[in-house]
Write a protein that holds these residues in place. Structure first.
Motif, mmCIF file in Angstrom:
data_model
loop_
_atom_site.group_PDB
_atom_site.id
_atom_site.type_symbol
_atom_site.label_atom_id
_atom_site.label_comp_id
_atom_site.label_asym_id
_atom_site.label_seq_id
_atom_site.Cartn_x
_atom_site.Cartn_y
_atom_site.Cartn_z
ATOM 1 N N CYS A 272 29.777 33.740 25.074
ATOM 2 C CA CYS A 272 28.725 34.300 24.393
ATOM 3 C C CYS A 272 28.925 34.915 23.252
ATOM 4 O O CYS A 272 28.449 36.230 22.772
ATOM 5 C CB CYS A 272 28.033 35.429 25.390
ATOM 6 S SG CYS A 272 27.675 34.808 27.013
ATOM 7 N N ALA A 273 29.481 34.412 22.155
ATOM 8 C CA ALA A 273 29.964 34.759 20.845
ATOM 9 C C ALA A 273 28.456 34.702 20.272
ATOM 10 O O ALA A 273 28.476 33.686 19.521
ATOM 11 C CB ALA A 273 31.015 34.330 20.119
ATOM 12 N N GLY A 274 27.840 35.640 20.399
ATOM 13 C CA GLY A 274 26.351 35.696 19.659
ATOM 14 C C GLY A 274 25.387 35.183 20.351
ATOM 15 O O GLY A 274 24.301 35.232 20.143
ATOM 16 N N SER A 275 25.451 34.644 21.789
ATOM 17 C CA SER A 275 24.589 34.116 22.386
ATOM 18 C C SER A 275 24.225 35.269 23.528
ATOM 19 O O SER A 275 24.914 36.200 23.641
ATOM 20 C CB SER A 275 25.273 32.917 23.373
ATOM 21 O OG SER A 275 25.367 31.825 22.388
ATOM 22 N N ARG A 276 23.213 35.273 24.198
ATOM 23 C CA ARG A 276 22.568 36.379 24.997
ATOM 24 C C ARG A 276 22.934 37.722 24.406
ATOM 25 O O ARG A 276 23.026 38.475 25.135
ATOM 26 C CB ARG A 276 23.436 36.242 26.463
ATOM 27 C CG ARG A 276 23.175 34.771 27.101
ATOM 28 C CD ARG A 276 23.968 34.721 28.351
ATOM 29 N NE ARG A 276 23.386 35.451 29.252
ATOM 30 C CZ ARG A 276 24.432 35.672 30.318
ATOM 31 N NH1 ARG A 276 25.411 35.629 30.533
ATOM 32 N NH2 ARG A 276 23.870 36.825 31.250
ATOM 33 N N ASP A 277 22.517 37.856 23.183
ATOM 34 C CA ASP A 277 22.549 38.954 22.659
ATOM 35 C C ASP A 277 21.135 38.911 21.803
ATOM 36 O O ASP A 277 21.039 38.435 20.982
ATOM 37 C CB ASP A 277 23.743 38.798 21.660
ATOM 38 C CG ASP A 277 24.257 40.259 21.137
ATOM 39 O OD1 ASP A 277 23.283 40.929 20.924
ATOM 40 O OD2 ASP A 277 25.525 40.264 20.795
ATOM 41 N N GLU A 278 20.800 40.249 22.110
ATOM 42 C CA GLU A 278 19.199 40.488 21.340
ATOM 43 C C GLU A 278 19.561 40.609 19.843
ATOM 44 O O GLU A 278 18.540 40.604 18.840
ATOM 45 C CB GLU A 278 18.518 41.711 22.093
ATOM 46 C CG GLU A 278 18.431 41.813 23.179
ATOM 47 C CD GLU A 278 16.893 40.853 23.532
ATOM 48 O OE1 GLU A 278 16.222 40.516 22.514
ATOM 49 O OE2 GLU A 278 16.863 40.425 24.642
ATOM 50 N N ASN A 279 20.682 41.012 19.342
ATOM 51 C CA ASN A 279 20.883 41.113 17.982
ATOM 52 C C ASN A 279 21.393 39.786 17.230
ATOM 53 O O ASN A 279 21.523 39.739 15.960
ATOM 54 C CB ASN A 279 22.336 41.939 17.794
ATOM 55 C CG ASN A 279 22.100 43.370 18.239
ATOM 56 O OD1 ASN A 279 20.997 44.175 18.242
ATOM 57 N ND2 ASN A 279 22.866 43.825 19.314
ATOM 58 N N HIS A 280 21.541 38.906 18.002
ATOM 59 C CA HIS A 280 21.968 37.461 17.437
ATOM 60 C C HIS A 280 20.819 36.350 18.001
ATOM 61 O O HIS A 280 19.868 36.287 17.710
ATOM 62 C CB HIS A 280 23.250 37.182 17.611
ATOM 63 C CG HIS A 280 24.356 38.302 16.923
ATOM 64 N ND1 HIS A 280 24.456 38.229 15.730
ATOM 65 C CD2 HIS A 280 25.101 39.433 17.500
ATOM 66 C CE1 HIS A 280 25.284 39.302 15.477
ATOM 67 N NE2 HIS A 280 25.483 39.911 16.665
ATOM 68 N N LEU A 281 21.671 35.584 19.019
ATOM 69 C CA LEU A 281 20.567 34.400 19.489
ATOM 70 C C LEU A 281 20.527 35.120 20.978
ATOM 71 O O LEU A 281 21.344 35.317 21.743
ATOM 72 C CB LEU A 281 21.502 33.213 19.658
ATOM 73 C CG LEU A 281 21.974 32.463 18.414
ATOM 74 C CD1 LEU A 281 22.744 30.989 18.788
ATOM 75 C CD2 LEU A 281 20.817 32.215 17.492
ATOM 76 N N ALA A 282 19.257 35.109 21.320
ATOM 77 C CA ALA A 282 18.819 35.911 22.645
ATOM 78 C C ALA A 282 19.157 35.200 23.822
ATOM 79 O O ALA A 282 19.038 35.453 24.684
ATOM 80 C CB ALA A 282 17.266 36.390 22.561
ATOM 81 N N TYR A 283 19.039 33.693 23.510
ATOM 82 C CA TYR A 283 19.399 32.786 24.733
ATOM 83 C C TYR A 283 20.771 32.462 24.941
ATOM 84 O O TYR A 283 21.482 32.338 24.081
ATOM 85 C CB TYR A 283 18.210 31.530 24.282
ATOM 86 C CG TYR A 283 18.562 30.709 23.093
ATOM 87 C CD1 TYR A 283 19.805 29.645 22.891
ATOM 88 C CD2 TYR A 283 18.021 31.238 21.963
ATOM 89 C CE1 TYR A 283 20.153 29.268 21.764
ATOM 90 C CE2 TYR A 283 18.620 30.621 20.483
ATOM 91 C CZ TYR A 283 19.470 29.559 20.524
ATOM 92 O OH TYR A 283 19.542 28.932 19.359
#
Lengths: 207, 418
Positions: free
Chosen positions: B248-259
């Motif tokens: 989840c490096a940038g994934s599932r992260d509202e600041n990056h890719l939310a999905y």
């Protein structure tokens, strides 16, 4: 009725503790930003981002999970909720945009309101800091320090003053502190009105 | 060129190739437009597929052969769609091509590259090594034709390659071209880009040499990659002994890719087998929020996690710092199962970055519906232009092949309806 008993975890030979949501609901309702906890997915980024992680008895992640587990005593008497210094590392990194800082402060306020004193020291400092802001509209470092030290009693106060003497001299030397007392800001009365109103809304006051 | 019964396929990766071959083999003319100088897309850059751990080359080679042997498939490389007008059954499409500077007389003899004095960063290997300005994108490139990078080539002032070429294949005066096509339907299979890891400030990608991404790891392990398949870390070319994968490096992260990109867990599990296979003493760590191995892919997860030298740690890493002396990396997090703080030092970190659709940055030059993240939405009312593959959702190769076959059918319906 608030008391909702969920599935019994560990029913196959485990502790079989009831899952009690009443404290979580209490937090959602009464704590500033408390409802944001619902967004937490327990990744642990806040825990490792915190500069005070070594001092905290429970990381923010653990606090959130304790709330969900109904551990009222543990949460409201924890050191962690009083330790947050508002550096915002956790809030910036949280992948679910939980305003961790606001929740921690909200919990600290709530704990004090409920008569818990998790860290008397921090509460005392907060009180003196707030008093300064209220009177002057700004911070007078030596005044806050003096009041905080003497808040421990006269003997202990003098001891603390001696211990921190060199820091004080350093601050004077680097002009981080003035010798003369600070003057109140312009129109400090209006500021007080605002602070009073905020407090009445349950959004302010010393932690 | 083209006619109302032909289909334009934008993107020559696994999705585009599949759509093209499926449509061509039932009797429709297709034109592929590919941005790169080669077909095969990101699949060509993979070392192995999960869960079978087999090389992607054989599947690609079959598709290349089908493409080559079909008289109904034509393609443009170094080409992009500039403009689309018209409607379902009758589109006018303008295509712009960049000059390749090498024509189809090229036999792939490598003489031009031997004499070429200029170097360029090798984008096929994600900048992990360099090629000459005259280069073959990769050993199995299709078309098997060299290309000259016009942005670094000295042009006619140098022309050493022109002198040595025995086949008159080099034309340094080649110009960009504009081509107009008439087609009945369009399949948009422009693929995906890895999320830009530079944006993950707390992980130090681009700042610390030994923090790489999962797509780079594929190249590092590939036999035709920059290190001939040895996992040597970028800072000192040392063989790695301890590798950490950060999910989840940038994934599932509202600041990056939310999905959730859905494939990165499997990709990291797969890459942990690379580490273990290439160096039996090496240790691998996978730091995750949840392992998402869906459906039958769970068997792969169960199999890989048996390995005693693979540690699966439930923790989102908060911070990576570099030891300036050794260039080792220090990871900090909280193990959310034990509740203990993590401080682990490793040789190299692989960031499992997610998939961003190409349409997150470059939209289709026509009216197409997108979701919040820029993926093309399958809309029943949207006829004539169809998304295929990772432009619609993050997916693995098997998934995009199925999706592209479906897209080919819809495109065929569009040209037959009229």
């Amino acid at each position: 009725m608030d008391q909702v008993v969920g599935p019994k975890y560990g029913s196959r030979g485990g502790a079989g503790k009831a899952y009690n949501q009443s404290f979580a609901r209490e937090v959602y309702r009464n704590v500033d930003s408390g409802e944001e906890i619902k967004m937490c997915m327990q990744c642990g980024v806040c825990a490792a981002s915190c500069p005070l992680k070594e001092k905290m008895d429970f990381s923010p992640r653990k606090i959130f999970t304790l709330i969900r587990a109904g551990q009222r005593e543990k949460v409201l008497s924890s050191q962690a909720i009083m330790l947050c210094t508002s550096c915002y590392s956790c809030k910036v990194r949280c992948p679910r945009k939980v305003p961790v800082v606001d929740v921690m402060h909200g919990l600290a306020h709530y704990a004090l309101r409920q008569g818990y004193k998790p860290r008397a020291e921090t509460a005392l400092f907060g009180q003196k800091f707030w008093g300064n802001i209220y009177r002057l509209g700004r911070i007078d470092e030596k005044d806050v320090a003096l009041r905080y030290f003497l808040g421990h009693g006269l003997g202990q106060g003098i001891k603390l003053m001696m211990e921190n003497k060199n820091m004080g001299i350093g601050m004077l030397w680097y002009k981080r502190m003035k010798i003369l007392p600070e003057r109140p800001i312009k129109n400090v009365k209006s500021l007080r009105k605002m602070l009073d109103k905020a407090k009445a809304m349950g959004k302010g006051g010393a932690v | 060129m083209g006619d109302k019964k032909s289909i334009l396929i934008v993107g020559g990766g696994m999705s585009g190739l599949t759509s093209a071959i499926e449509a061509a083999e039932v009797g429709f003319d297709v034109v592929i437009v590919e941005k790169n100088p080669y077909l095969g897309g990101r699949v060509a850059q993979l070392y192995q597929y999960f869960p079978k751990l087999c090389p992607p080359n054989c599947g690609l080679e079959i598709n290349f052969k089908r493409t080559k042997s079909s008289p109904r498939i034509s393609f443009y490389t170094l080409a992009e769609v500039e403009q689309i007008s018209g409607e379902e059954g009758n589109y006018q499409v303008t295509i712009k091509t960049k000059p390749r500077f090498i024509n189809d007389q090229c036999t792939g003899c490598n003489k031009c590259a031997e004499v070429c004095p200029v170097e360029r960063s090798n984008d096929f290997n994600y900048g992990l090594d360099k090629t000459k300005a005259a280069y073959l994108p990769y050993a199995m490139a299709f078309p098997m034709q060299y290309v000259i990078d016009g942005s670094v080539c000295h042009g006619k002032a140098c022309a050493k390659c022109v002198e040595v070429c025995n086949y008159q294949a080099i034309d340094l005066e080649m110009q960009p071209e504009t081509i107009t096509l008439n087609v009945g339907a369009i399949v948009w299979a422009a693929g995906w880009n890895p999320y830009d890891a530079v944006k993950l400030e707390n992980y130090g990608f681009g700042q610390y040499a030994n923090v790489i991404t999962n797509v780079m790891m594929e190249r590092l392990c590939a036999d035709n990659g920059p290190t001939q398949g040895k996992i040597l870390r970028p800072s000192d070319q040392k063989e790695v002994e301890k590798v950490a994968f950060i999910q989840c490096a940038g994934s599932r992260d509202e600041n990056h890719l939310a999905y959730c990109s859905g494939i990165c867990c499997l990709a990291s599990l797969k890459q942990s087998t690379y580490v273990r296979e290439k160096n039996p003493n090496a240790q691998a760590f996978i730091y995750f929020i949840d392992i998402r191995a869906q459906g039958k892919l769970e068997d792969f997860f169960v199999k890989v996690k048996q390995d005693e030298k693979l540690s699966l740690v439930k923790s989102k890493i908060a911070l990576i710092t570099e030891d300036p002396a050794t260039k080792n990396l220090i990871l900090e997090g909280e193990d959310t199962q034990s509740g203990e703080r993590i401080r682990e030092t490793v040789d190299m970190v692989v960031l499992a970055t997610g998939m961003e659709p190409a349409t997150a940055t470059v939209k289709v030059p026509a009216e197409v519906a997108y979701d919040d993240y820029g993926f093309i939405v399958s809309d029943q009312d949207q006829k004539g232009i169809y998304g295929a593959g990772c432009i619609k959702r993050p997916a693995d190769v098997a998934g995009v092949v199925q999706d592209a076959t479906g897209a080919a059918l819809r495109a065929i319906q569009s040209v037959v309806r009229r």
